[in-house]
Design an enzyme around this catalytic site. Structure first.
Site, PDB file in Angstrom:
ATOM      1  N   ASP A  79       0.875  -1.159   0.000  1.00  0.00           N
ATOM      2  CA  ASP A  79       0.000   0.000   0.000  1.00  0.00           C
ATOM      3  C   ASP A  79       0.920   1.219   0.000  1.00  0.00           C
ATOM      4  OD1 ASP A  79      -2.189   1.640   0.085  1.00  0.00           O
ATOM      5  OD2 ASP A  79      -3.176   0.588   1.726  1.00  0.00           O
ATOM      6  N   CYS A  80       0.434   2.341  -0.496  1.00  0.00           N
ATOM      7  CA  CYS A  80       1.330   3.458  -0.790  1.00  0.00           C
ATOM      8  C   CYS A  80       2.084   3.931   0.456  1.00  0.00           C
ATOM      9  CB  CYS A  80       0.546   4.597  -1.421  1.00  0.00           C
ATOM     10  SG  CYS A  80      -0.041   4.162  -3.077  1.00  0.00           S
TER      11      CYS A  80
END
Length: 555
Positions: A79-80
């Site tokens: 996830d970012c």
């Protein structure tokens, strides 16, 4: 963000403590299905820790389970900024290079964000990882790019896709049909619905979501090809009188309630479109209660009391809402849940309201009463109830308390009758070897799934569905199972479902497969999946109960 007893937790610091049992029979199940059955090309690891380890640095999860046991044929992405969060927020590693090494060695292939780009080279130079480690991750990424044709030059079709490919008539019709099928009729007192174009020529359309457009596509959506709001959809069937009642779903005051009541007094029918939007529920914003926000409940009750015709409550939301007050209000005839129905949601809502579409949707989650949130800590990942702590359990599988509407619930404008045409009464469990069979039965009389020949156990149910009402409709046959697995077993579990369209007066046969290894097994406390021997009951609808006995076969 999680609020609990005045303390604030967020996903960048949260450590989800999950038992091996719950990991195996609940939390890993949908992800495994996506990889094994859906054959996805990518899996994303999250910000949080699970049992003290960031998911993006957990080799047992990424390397051993997702890629090893489930055979992911693709890449794993963070996830970012998850790798940066691992270092800066979780303080899991001492240096950025250690975070890079932990993630790549665990099985991460791609970082959403610049962290790997900034620190991988120095991680190699310092000997924390090797070029071979990086090449392994690159090979997973490049393999997917090759499958997409990204190195095929002009022959690669995806470079040329645009709005004209999305907004085709076929795709827009699909969006409308998805919205229609997703609408759930929760209540229809006195057959308030469907409305009639001859008797209900004027409809008051009221509520903060009554003219919603962008709200209908939820979040993580693309650019809509166009919108049909609920107000616009209803206007295709009848003259409308529109009042929002309050500005936005927060509904902080009641100054416009009088105008909404006046509209209801003038109309032949009233449709209240209420609920939530992205200001109430979205990623990183958790709800802390289940009631309608602000003064929405008061708006609904006052308008219903003022209405001279039938009143329909339409709830637009992603999650459940406690609308017990509406269920108990005799002035409210029907309740619909429409989710976030997409760009043409208004057309779908109107089609259901006026009977052009017969609703056939089923609730995908339990609707709990407001009191539930006081008994369940957001920080507790436990699925099973613990009466000694007042913990009621989670989901229809383990929760035993009162509900507003149960999982799988949904009404129709017609009536269906199901009969069990054919089903097995016994299934013999075939061990792979006598030794492993004896070892596998030592705990709870359950045979390990890995110690039996699962492909030989699959059995078939034949169910006849008859439309005995007065309107063609779609019915979802849902098969639930209960077992003799003891107090750790679920209360019930959905094991199969099939949707079938049946015209009035006709009958159709539905066939579903029951796989004991998948559908009748459960995880023990060590996370080992076993098939409990003995009686398993299958429940089909409200009327059919069928017993299957699982017994050990001999060599």
């Amino acid at each position: 963000m999680i609020l609990n007893s005045g303390m604030v937790f967020d996903r960048f610091h949260f450590n989800a403590r999950v038992s091996k049992q719950d990991l195996e029979d609940t939390y890993n199940v949908p992800f495994k299905a996506c990889v094994v059955e859906g054959r996805v090309a990518s899996v994303m690891c999250s910000y949080n820790e699970v049992n003290g380890k960031p998911t993006c640095a957990d080799p047992r999860l990424l390397r051993d389970t997702i890629r090893g046991q489930w055979n992911l044929n693709g890449y794993i992405v963070s996830d970012c900024d998850s790798v940066e969060v691992m270092f800066k927020d979780h303080h899991y590693t001492a240096t950025p290079e250690d975070a890079v090494a932990a993630a790549i060695k665990a099985g991460l292939d791609l970082d959403c964000g610049p962290f790997l780009a900034l620190h991988t080279e120095s991680a190699i130079q310092s000997g924390k990882i090797t070029e071979s480690d990086v090449n392994a991750a690159l090979s997973n990424l490049l393999t997917v790019q090759m499958r997409l044709g990204m190195f095929d030059g002009p022959r690669q079709p995806y470079d040329y896709l645009g709005p004209r490919d999305v907004c085709t008539p076929a795709h827009q019709q699909l969006a409308l049909e998805a919205a229609r099928q997703g609408i759930v009729l929760l209540q229809n007192r006195g057959r308030s619905l469907p409305l009639s174009t001859s008797r209900h020529r004027t409809v008051a359309v009221i509520g903060p979501n009554s003219d919603a457009s962008v709200t209908m596509i939820g979040n993580y959506a693309g650019v809509a090809c166009g919108y049909t709001t609920p107000l616009q959809g209803i206007a295709r069937y009848a003259k409308t009188i529109h009042q929002v009642g309050c500005n936005g779903v927060a509904c902080n005051d009641s100054r416009q309630f009088g105008m909404a009541e006046d509209a209801a007094r003038q109309a032949d029918a009233t449709v209240l479109v209420v609920g939530l939007d992205q200001s109430i529920e979205h990623e990183e914003k958790d709800r802390v209660e289940l009631l309608l926000p602000g003064h929405q409940q008061e708006l609904v009750s006052r308008v219903a009391k003022a209405s001279r015709g039938p009143v329909v409550l339409v709830v637009m939301s992603g999650g459940p809402v406690d609308v017990t007050f509406a269920k108990n209000d005799q002035m409210i005839g029907a309740i619909l849940w429409v989710g976030y129905p997409g760009q043409d949601g208004g057309t779908a809502i109107a089609d259901v309201l006026f009977g052009t579409t017969n609703p056939g949707g089923k609730l995908p989650m339990t609707w709990y009463p407001q009191e539930y949130v006081y008994k369940v800590s957001m920080m507790s990942m436990d699925m099973r109830a613990d009466p000694s702590k007042g913990y009621p359990g989670r989901t229809y599988r383990f929760y035993k308390g009162p509900v507003v509407f149960p999982f799988g619930f949904g009404l129709s404008y017609t009536s269906f009758r199901s009969t069990l045409a054919d089903a097995p009464t016994t299934i013999s469990i075939h061990p792979t070897t006598l030794k492993t069979f004896k070892n596998s039965t030592m705990l709870s009389h359950g045979v390990r799934v890995t110690h039996t020949k699962c492909d030989l156990l699959i059995s078939r149910l034949h169910i006849d569905v008859e439309n005995v009402g007065d309107m063609d409709g779609t019915h979802t046959v849902m098969v639930f199972a209960t077992s003799s697995g003891g107090k750790q077993a679920p209360e019930k579990q959905l094991v199969a479902f099939e949707k079938v369209h049946v015209v009035v007066g006709s009958r159709k046969r539905v066939t579903v497969d029951i796989d004991p290894c998948k559908h009748l097994s459960m995880a023990d406390k060590n996370g080992i999946r076993r098939i409990p021997l003995g009686v398993h009951n299958l429940h089909i609808g409200d009327d059919i109960e069928h017993t299957i006995s699982l017994a050990a076969s001999s060599f």
